[in-house]
Enzyme design. Structure first.
Site, mmCIF file in Angstrom:
data_model
loop_
_atom_site.group_PDB
_atom_site.id
_atom_site.type_symbol
_atom_site.label_atom_id
_atom_site.label_comp_id
_atom_site.label_asym_id
_atom_site.label_seq_id
_atom_site.Cartn_x
_atom_site.Cartn_y
_atom_site.Cartn_z
ATOM 1 N N TRP A 158 -7.328 -3.843 19.450
ATOM 2 C CA TRP A 158 -7.564 -5.446 19.499
ATOM 3 C C TRP A 158 -5.928 -5.736 19.868
ATOM 4 C CZ3 TRP A 158 -10.301 -5.271 14.079
ATOM 5 C CH2 TRP A 158 -11.662 -4.846 14.235
ATOM 6 N N TYR B 161 -1.371 -14.944 1.315
ATOM 7 C CA TYR B 161 -0.725 -13.733 0.676
ATOM 8 C C TYR B 161 0.594 -14.044 0.991
ATOM 9 C CZ TYR B 161 0.311 -8.646 1.334
ATOM 10 O OH TYR B 161 1.037 -7.535 1.087
HETATM 11 P P1 NAP Z 1 -4.583 -0.865 -1.369
HETATM 12 O O1 NAP Z 1 -4.768 0.594 -0.877
HETATM 13 O O2 NAP Z 1 -5.677 -1.735 -1.038
HETATM 14 O O3 NAP Z 1 -4.865 -0.707 -3.037
HETATM 15 C C1 NAP Z 1 -4.819 -2.010 -3.847
HETATM 16 C C2 NAP Z 1 -4.752 -1.492 -4.850
HETATM 17 O O4 NAP Z 1 -4.775 -2.799 -5.958
HETATM 18 C C3 NAP Z 1 -5.896 -0.889 -5.633
HETATM 19 O O5 NAP Z 1 -5.671 0.038 -6.719
HETATM 20 C C4 NAP Z 1 -6.931 -1.812 -6.302
HETATM 21 O O6 NAP Z 1 -7.862 -1.073 -7.149
HETATM 22 C C5 NAP Z 1 -6.017 -2.704 -6.881
HETATM 23 N N1 NAP Z 1 -6.514 -4.022 -7.149
HETATM 24 C C6 NAP Z 1 -6.846 -4.868 -6.239
HETATM 25 N N2 NAP Z 1 -7.409 -5.990 -6.877
HETATM 26 C C7 NAP Z 1 -7.398 -6.061 -8.249
HETATM 27 C C8 NAP Z 1 -7.592 -6.541 -9.421
HETATM 28 N N3 NAP Z 1 -8.203 -7.659 -9.254
HETATM 29 N N4 NAP Z 1 -7.243 -6.001 -10.634
HETATM 30 C C9 NAP Z 1 -6.692 -4.776 -10.688
HETATM 31 N N5 NAP Z 1 -6.333 -4.134 -9.713
HETATM 32 C C10 NAP Z 1 -6.796 -4.434 -8.357
HETATM 33 O O7 NAP Z 1 -3.286 -1.333 -1.275
HETATM 34 P P2 NAP Z 1 -1.965 -0.647 -0.895
HETATM 35 O O8 NAP Z 1 -1.769 -0.771 0.693
HETATM 36 O O9 NAP Z 1 -1.663 0.394 -1.689
HETATM 37 O O10 NAP Z 1 -0.750 -1.780 -1.503
HETATM 38 C C11 NAP Z 1 0.096 -1.711 -2.599
HETATM 39 C C12 NAP Z 1 0.878 -2.750 -2.742
HETATM 40 O O11 NAP Z 1 1.840 -2.854 -1.410
HETATM 41 C C13 NAP Z 1 0.483 -4.157 -2.602
HETATM 42 O O12 NAP Z 1 1.258 -4.952 -3.476
HETATM 43 C C14 NAP Z 1 0.703 -4.819 -1.111
HETATM 44 O O13 NAP Z 1 0.709 -6.097 -1.120
HETATM 45 C C15 NAP Z 1 1.997 -4.042 -0.915
HETATM 46 N N6 NAP Z 1 2.155 -3.869 0.525
HETATM 47 C C16 NAP Z 1 1.465 -3.067 1.517
HETATM 48 C C17 NAP Z 1 1.580 -2.919 2.740
HETATM 49 C C18 NAP Z 1 0.314 -1.986 3.580
HETATM 50 O O14 NAP Z 1 0.683 -1.965 4.814
HETATM 51 N N7 NAP Z 1 -0.474 -1.445 3.099
HETATM 52 C C19 NAP Z 1 2.629 -3.402 3.212
HETATM 53 C C20 NAP Z 1 3.586 -3.876 2.625
HETATM 54 C C21 NAP Z 1 3.289 -4.351 1.242
HETATM 55 P P3 NAP Z 1 -9.223 -0.564 -6.903
HETATM 56 O O15 NAP Z 1 -9.035 0.712 -6.050
HETATM 57 O O16 NAP Z 1 -9.896 -0.355 -8.009
HETATM 58 O O17 NAP Z 1 -9.732 -1.662 -5.869
HETATM 59 O O1 GFB Z 2 -1.845 -3.839 10.392
HETATM 60 P P1 GFB Z 2 -2.312 -5.239 11.082
HETATM 61 O O2 GFB Z 2 -3.863 -5.588 10.823
HETATM 62 O O3 GFB Z 2 -1.398 -6.302 10.335
HETATM 63 O O4 GFB Z 2 -1.750 -5.051 12.704
HETATM 64 P P2 GFB Z 2 -0.076 -7.176 10.579
HETATM 65 C C1 GFB Z 2 -2.442 -6.235 13.334
HETATM 66 C C2 GFB Z 2 -1.792 -5.865 14.864
HETATM 67 O O5 GFB Z 2 -2.494 -4.840 15.514
HETATM 68 C C3 GFB Z 2 -2.240 -7.048 15.770
HETATM 69 C C4 GFB Z 2 -3.334 -4.990 16.302
HETATM 70 O O6 GFB Z 2 -1.220 -7.125 16.756
HETATM 71 C C5 GFB Z 2 -3.525 -6.546 16.308
HETATM 72 O O7 GFB Z 2 -4.121 -7.278 17.573
HETATM 73 N N1 GFB Z 2 -4.633 -4.387 16.272
HETATM 74 C C6 GFB Z 2 -5.138 -3.606 17.306
HETATM 75 C C7 GFB Z 2 -5.280 -4.175 15.309
HETATM 76 N N2 GFB Z 2 -6.175 -2.743 17.070
HETATM 77 C C8 GFB Z 2 -6.389 -3.144 15.621
HETATM 78 C C9 GFB Z 2 -7.422 -2.788 14.775
HETATM 79 O O8 GFB Z 2 -8.381 -2.089 14.891
HETATM 80 N N3 GFB Z 2 -7.334 -3.307 13.478
HETATM 81 C C10 GFB Z 2 -6.354 -4.193 13.277
HETATM 82 N N4 GFB Z 2 -6.186 -4.517 12.009
HETATM 83 N N5 GFB Z 2 -5.262 -4.656 14.128
HETATM 84 C C11 GFB Z 2 -0.349 -7.443 8.040
HETATM 85 C C12 GFB Z 2 -0.703 -8.921 7.408
HETATM 86 O O9 GFB Z 2 -0.070 -7.982 9.220
HETATM 87 O O10 GFB Z 2 0.757 -6.750 7.701
HETATM 88 C C13 GFB Z 2 -0.859 -8.447 5.863
HETATM 89 O O11 GFB Z 2 -1.654 -9.773 7.905
HETATM 90 C C14 GFB Z 2 0.016 -7.399 5.443
HETATM 91 O O12 GFB Z 2 -0.668 -9.443 5.132
HETATM 92 C C15 GFB Z 2 0.526 -6.151 6.428
HETATM 93 O O13 GFB Z 2 1.063 -7.737 4.700
HETATM 94 C C16 GFB Z 2 1.442 -5.261 5.871
HETATM 95 O O14 GFB Z 2 0.984 -6.275 10.651
HETATM 96 O O15 GFB Z 2 0.016 -7.941 11.667
#
Ligand code: NAP
Ligand code: GFB
Length: 339
Positions: A226, A161
């Site tokens: 976790w 990623y």
């Molecule tokens: P999300 O809730 O998982 O939504 C992902 C979106 O991408 C959905 O609308 C999905 O469509 C669409 N998508 C996935 N695969 C696709 C494909 N092959 N073609 C067209 N659309 C596709 O993600 P999010 O958390 O809103 O993330 C939005 C952006 O923020 C991403 O670029 C992510 O990397 C970034 N980001 C997220 C976090 C976080 O903590 N969530 C942190 C930092 C950056 P469907 O609904 O149809 O599946």
């Molecule tokens: O949000 P998270 O999965 O991702 O958080 P990262 C992981 C941390 O939360 C670890 C703890 O320290 C886990 O041990 N944790 C505790 C849990 N309970 C849970 C649980 O129930 N679910 C999950 N998922 N974690 C992600 C990246 O890292 O950050 C992605 O891997 C993405 O690529 C995202 O960009 C923003 O913050 O570690």
């Protein structure tokens, strides 16, 4: 100022003025419009941030599979956007990333290249893509800032990623140098809020823990957190991020990315985050830390000083309030929430 939300077809909505009103000079296409961040931008538009000259189109994967170049091009032919907020990505929490590094790399590289190149071919005025603070080098000094993206390998748990996201920054610079394009990116920290992916295995920590707390409460069981609970994260509420995205769309004119984050002092441990959920859901059971599970990256503390230079007065929603709103939304929408 969203006078109307009209559907041109069942799969997307346009937020702006009603048909027949003044012509709109900006047509903003939001890829990934059905996800956590996309839904928040749509909601903030409906709640009053929209402008009469803006037409917003929110897409999901049902409209086009953006890993497919022909489908992506056809989608740009159809909508002819002037601006693109590019959110679509394969996304997941730590444990999904650890299992599927290859898929995270390939899908995201294909999606990003297809979207950016179609935007270039269609003469799009501005593209804002979305990076993440987890893509920064693992071995680093803190706080992390925007100049450090390419300074060393990312954490091994999500290298697929991370490198795919880093390449967006490379590509943005190249489109700027070679063609003078205004393609930029934002770098949010961990996002959470309504419409998140609450799947326990695949999702991020807050939605995962909210879902687990709900089930533990319902079934009279312990809550399993976790890892050790010691890692630290800066969480940003999706509504705050949505407001910042709209500001970037309208005002930010640098190719260099910008970190969108709460302050360093707002960083919390996973244990503190779990405690906020326990309080918000009034969970009275036992909380157990399963140290056989990975902790992932210890921290990725980011500086928001660049953002603060632009927006010194921006108010972030207090973490406990945002957690409470998210928990309440999940309970109220349990049947329809992604899980
Ligand atoms: P999300 O809730 O998982 O939504 C992902 C979106 O991408 C959905 O609308 C999905 O469509 C669409 N998508 C996935 N695969 C696709 C494909 N092959 N073609 C067209 N659309 C596709 O993600 P999010 O958390 O809103 O993330 C939005 C952006 O923020 C991403 O670029 C992510 O990397 C970034 N980001 C997220 C976090 C976080 O903590 N969530 C942190 C930092 C950056 P469907 O609904 O149809 O599946
Ligand atoms: O949000 P998270 O999965 O991702 O958080 P990262 C992981 C941390 O939360 C670890 C703890 O320290 C886990 O041990 N944790 C505790 C849990 N309970 C849970 C649980 O129930 N679910 C999950 N998922 N974690 C992600 C990246 O890292 O950050 C992605 O891997 C993405 O690529 C995202 O960009 C923003 O913050 O570690």
């Amino acid at each position: 100022m969203c006078a109307a939300v009209s559907s041109l077809c069942p799969v997307f909505a346009i937020v702006g003025m009603a048909e027949g009103e003044a012509a709109k000079s900006k047509r903003i296409l939001v890829t990934g419009g059905s996800g956590l961040v996309g839904k928040a931008i749509e909601q903030v538009g409906k709640d009053g941030e929209g402008r009469p000259d803006e037409e917003w189109i929110f897409l999901s994967s049902k409209d086009a599979d953006l890993t497919n170049a022909a489908e992506t091009r056809a989608m740009f032919d159809r909508f002819r956007p002037t601006h693109v907020i590019h959110l679509a990505a394969m996304v997941g929490g730590l444990f999904r990333n650890m299992k599927y590094n290859l898929d995270f790399w390939r899908k995201n590289v294909h999606i990003n290249d297809n979207v950016l190149h179609s935007a270039h071919e269609h003469g799009v005025t501005k593209v804002i893509s979305c990076l993440s603070t987890c893509i920064f080098p693992d071995k680093t000094t803190y706080p992390i800032d925007e100049t450090m993206i390419h300074n060393g390998p990312p954490h091994s748990s999500n290298f697929g990623y991370s490198y795919a996201k880093r390449m967006i920054d490379v590509q943005n610079r190249a489109y700027s140098e070679q063609y003078g394009r205004m393609f930029t990116a934002v770098i949010p920290t961990n996002v959470f809020g309504m419409h998140d992916n609450f799947n326990i295995e695949d999702g991020h920590v807050l939605p995962g823990l909210i879902h687990k707390t709900y089930l533990a409460q319902r079934d009279g069981r312990s809550l399993m957190v976790w890892g050790s609970g010691k890692p630290r994260r800066q969480f940003i509420f999706s509504r705050d991020l949505a407001r910042l995205f709209i500001w970037v769309l309208r005002e930010y004119e640098e190719i260099e990315p910008i970190i969108l984050s709460v302050g360093e002092e707002e960083e919390v441990s996973i244990k503190e985050a779990a405690e906020s959920i326990v309080a918000a859901m009034n969970f009275k059971g036992e909380v157990i830390f399963d140290t056989s599970k990975s902790d992932g990256q210890y921290k990725k503390t980011a500086s928001n000083s660049k953002l603060r230079k632009y927006l010194p007065d921006f108010k972030f929603t207090p973490f406990s309030q945002a957690v409470k709103e998210t928990c309440d939304w999940f309970v109220a929408n349990y049947d329809v929430a992604r899980k």
